[in-house]
Design an enzyme around this catalytic site. Structure first.
Site, PDB file in Angstrom:
ATOM      1  N   ASP A  86      58.112  32.914-125.316  1.00 49.84           N
ATOM      2  CA  ASP A  86      59.152  32.037-124.778  1.00 49.84           C
ATOM      3  C   ASP A  86      58.527  30.678-124.509  1.00 49.84           C
ATOM      4  O   ASP A  86      57.749  30.514-123.571  1.00 49.84           O
ATOM      5  CB  ASP A  86      59.727  32.630-123.487  1.00 49.84           C
ATOM      6  CG  ASP A  86      60.974  31.897-123.017  1.00 49.84           C
ATOM      7  OD1 ASP A  86      61.021  30.664-123.160  1.00 49.84           O
ATOM      8  OD2 ASP A  86      61.907  32.563-122.508  1.00 49.84           O
TER       9      ASP A  86
ATOM     10  N   HIS B  85      70.429  33.178-123.837  1.00 51.19           N
ATOM     11  CA  HIS B  85      69.065  32.679-123.898  1.00 51.19           C
ATOM     12  C   HIS B  85      68.556  32.919-125.315  1.00 51.19           C
ATOM     13  O   HIS B  85      69.097  33.772-126.040  1.00 51.19           O
ATOM     14  CB  HIS B  85      68.167  33.386-122.877  1.00 51.19           C
ATOM     15  CG  HIS B  85      66.831  32.718-122.694  1.00 51.19           C
ATOM     16  ND1 HIS B  85      66.687  31.365-122.550  1.00 51.19           N
ATOM     17  CD2 HIS B  85      65.562  33.233-122.658  1.00 51.19           C
ATOM     18  CE1 HIS B  85      65.407  31.068-122.397  1.00 51.19           C
ATOM     19  NE2 HIS B  85      64.699  32.178-122.474  1.00 51.19           N
TER      20      HIS B  85
ATOM     21  N   CYS C  59      67.033  25.655-123.604  1.00 54.22           N
ATOM     22  CA  CYS C  59      66.353  26.747-124.311  1.00 54.22           C
ATOM     23  C   CYS C  59      66.687  26.788-125.804  1.00 54.22           C
ATOM     24  O   CYS C  59      65.840  27.140-126.623  1.00 54.22           O
ATOM     25  CB  CYS C  59      66.658  28.087-123.646  1.00 54.22           C
ATOM     26  SG  CYS C  59      68.395  28.564-123.635  1.00 54.22           S
TER      27      CYS C  59
END
Length: 645
Positions: free
Chosen positions: A337, A320, A293
């Site tokens: 995202d 995250h 990520c």
């Protein structure tokens, strides 16, 4: 003297504080300049008492280190080999000139703290901070708030703020933006324009702008065509599977591209170690195009800025990161995202993944904002977990960072940022209810990795997730129109609820009622995608549920288009269930009318996958097989006409 926001902030301290801090900063710079090959002078331990007492509490001091070229590592600030020595010299000369003036001239060159801070903008760190933040946006900066009881905790948090705030300035590099544009297909912009025109034709009152559709096109391209996820790399010698077995020492080239950490992906077969540098430089990530990520959000945010979108990098203390895009047409920030190809689903992490959120901060070239409250519908629970730093300290620290960064902005831009911030703060006060697309678990990463992090769905395993399936029920628009119309595109991996203003939901399983031993397979070499059984399973099942009883409606007619393909002895069985009645239908890709459902108030569509031969039998029964280039065709479509029950 060169203008520097960091030096300006440093000069706003008292004369004694400035002289002490500047002496230490000059020492750090001189040590590197005099001993360029000595590694020990390129590293400052964050826990060092001198650093924590003489620099950390001093406004602008750590900012100066970052402007010199220092970067954040896990326990140290590091001056990498790739850092500009000329920039270091320039900062050293600027600080030295100010210091000499004070020592020999007696008067500070820089303006007073109050004058410099009078135009500062602010950010809130809790919903209750709305009034304070609004007042602070037009008032001089107040004296520093007392540090929390844990100096180490606040010091670490401050360095995180500084590091991220400095890092996002890389996205403003024109050469780096051009390199990103060289990788982004030209058709992305034209596709966004086309989707905007379609939306305006379908709804003349549509208030969306091109940037809203450009974000969706970028997300789709980035996940499907550009970037790839890495759990563990294949062995570079035999191509076999590897396991992450700790860390290796970074090379000078690794450090040049911000890879302070290098993972050792060890092959159990041939015993070779394959290196996986965790690059933190978005320019390098345009080349490697892989990671987890951190790499995804880093590179995607650069691509957004390269396309002219106003973007900010979002850091979550529960491990995250993602991106936010400002929609000028909607006058709000959109959650994006890239790992999940998800847009405007801020409750995905707390509700869908089961994260226990605490601090979420957004960093742009102009501003830091505490956006935790956008991502939570459980504010009281979140407040109880925010114990790393005092709320007043965090609010003051963010205000100070913003005041320093915004000194060179025009009054008009400062006003715009303040107005946006106030809109955000009002939004944060009232927690939202989860939307359908925010109920699913994490999709990026292997199942084992997601289970280990507790991010499958609601923090539970996939087995327990089955009990929380999605049900299609009519929206107010669909009740009024007596129509529910849903399409799924396999190539886009996107549901489109045509009958509800073309509402889009990303990911094949986000609207599924039940699934067992099935997954979405992407064949990059063949540019094909489909849903198949998980490898090693003999049977796979997937279903979608529709319920109209709560709306007081029943089915007038139902038409279904489903596509499936089999190879060798593979089998796919499609049927619908309504009460005790089960009706089979084919998955040949044609729209079929199912009269047996008329008068029912609910039904379920079920597909069963089985059969096949050999080790690849799981591939011999497929749903929604489609070329990634076929973006206009639906793989699955349901059209339901309704009437009063």
């Amino acid at each position: 003297m060169s203008e520097s926001a960091a030096v300006t902030a440093l000069c706003e301290n008292s004369n004694e504080e400035f002289l002490d801090a500047s002496k230490l900063l000059l020492t750090y710079a001189d040590n590197i300049l005099r001993n360029p090959n000595e590694e020990k002078y390129r590293s400052i331990r964050i826990g060092n008492p001198t650093f924590s007492t003489k620099l950390l509490p001093i406004k602008g001091a750590v900012e100066c280190l970052f402007e010199m070229g220092f970067e954040e590592a896990e326990t140290h600030l590091v001056f990498p080999k790739s850092a500009s020595v000329e920039q270091l010299k320039l900062m050293r000369e600027t600080i030295a000139a100010e210091r000499d003036q004070r020592l020999h001239g007696g008067q500070p060159v820089r303006p007073s703290a109050q004058a410099a801070a009078a135009s500062s903008s602010s950010s809130a760190s809790a919903p209750e901070g709305l009034a304070a933040a609004a007042a602070a946006s037009s008032q001089p900066a107040t004296p520093p708030v007392a540090q929390p009881s844990s100096l180490e905790s606040s010091m670490s948090f401050f360095v995180t703020l500084q590091s991220n705030f400095q890092h996002v300035m890389q996205y403003e590099n024109p050469d780096m933006q051009q390199k990103a544009r060289d990788h982004i297909p030209n058709q992305i912009s034209s596709a966004a324009e086309h989707r905007l025109q379609e939306a305006q034709q379908a709804d003349p009152g549509c208030k969306l702008g091109k940037e809203d559709f450009l974000v969706l096109e970028l997300l789709s391209w980035f996940k499907k065509d550009f970037f790839s996820w890495v759990d563990s790399l294949p062995c570079s010698r035999c191509g076999g599977p590897t396991q992450n077995s700790g860390s290796l020492s970074p090379t000078p080239d690794d450090l040049r591209w911000g890879a302070q950490r290098v993972e050792n992906h060890h092959c159990q077969s041939c015993q070779l170690s394959t290196r996986f540098p965790r690059y933190n430089n978005p320019e390098k990530l345009l080349e490697t195009r892989r990671g987890r990520c951190g790499e995804w959000a880093n590179c995607f945010t650069l691509c957004c800025r390269a396309m002219g979108l106003e973007a900010r990098y979002v850091w979550d203390s529960t491990d995250h990161v993602w991106t936010e895009i400002y929609s000028a047409s909607q006058h709000r920030w959109l959650h994006c995202d890239s790992c999940e190809s998800a847009c405007d689903k801020p409750l995905l992490y707390e509700v869908g993944w089961g994260k226990k959120l605490a601090y979420i901060l957004a960093f742009s070239k102009d501003q830091v904002v505490d956006v935790t409250w956008r991502y939570s519908c459980k504010h009281p629970e979140v407040l109880k977990r925010r114990t790393r730093v005092q709320e007043a300290w965090l609010l003051h620290t963010i205000n100070g960072l913003n005041a320093s960064r915004q000194q060179a902005l025009t009054p008009e831009r400062k006003k715009e940022l303040t107005e946006r911030l106030l809109v955000e703060l009002v939004e944060f006060i009232s927690p939202k209810k989860p939307k359908s697309g925010e109920l699913g678990g994490r999709n990026s990463g292997s199942l084992a990795w997601r289970l280990a992090r507790g991010e499958t769905r609601g923090g539970d395993t996939e087995a327990s997730a089955q009990a929380a399936g999605f049900v299609f029920t009519p929206t107010e628009r669909e009740k009024s129109d007596r129509l529910l119309h849903v399409r799924y595109s396999s190539s886009k991996d996107q549901y489109c609820r045509v009958s509800n203003d073309c509402e889009e939901v990303q990911c094949w399983d986000q609207c599924v009622w039940r699934k067992e031993s099935v997954f979405r397979k992407l064949e990059s070499d063949w540019q094909m995608v489909y849903v198949a059984r998980t490898e090693g399973s003999s049977q796979g099942n997937i279903s979608w549920k529709f319920d109209f009883a709560p709306a007081g409606l029943k089915i007038k007619s139902v038409s279904i288009l489903a596509s499936s393909q089999t190879f060798h002895s593979g089998r796919v069985c499609w049927h619908v269930q309504a009460g005790e009645v089960t009706t089979e239908f084919s998955g040949d890709g044609t729209m079929q009318s199912l009269q047996s459902l008329s008068g029912s108030s609910e039904f379920m569509i079920v597909a069963g996958l089985s059969g096949g031969e050999g080790d690849s039998s799981w591939q011999h029964s497929q749903l929604f097989r489609q070329s990634l280039k076929e973006t206009e065709e639906s793989s699955f479509e349901i059209l339901v006409h309704l009437e009063e029950a």
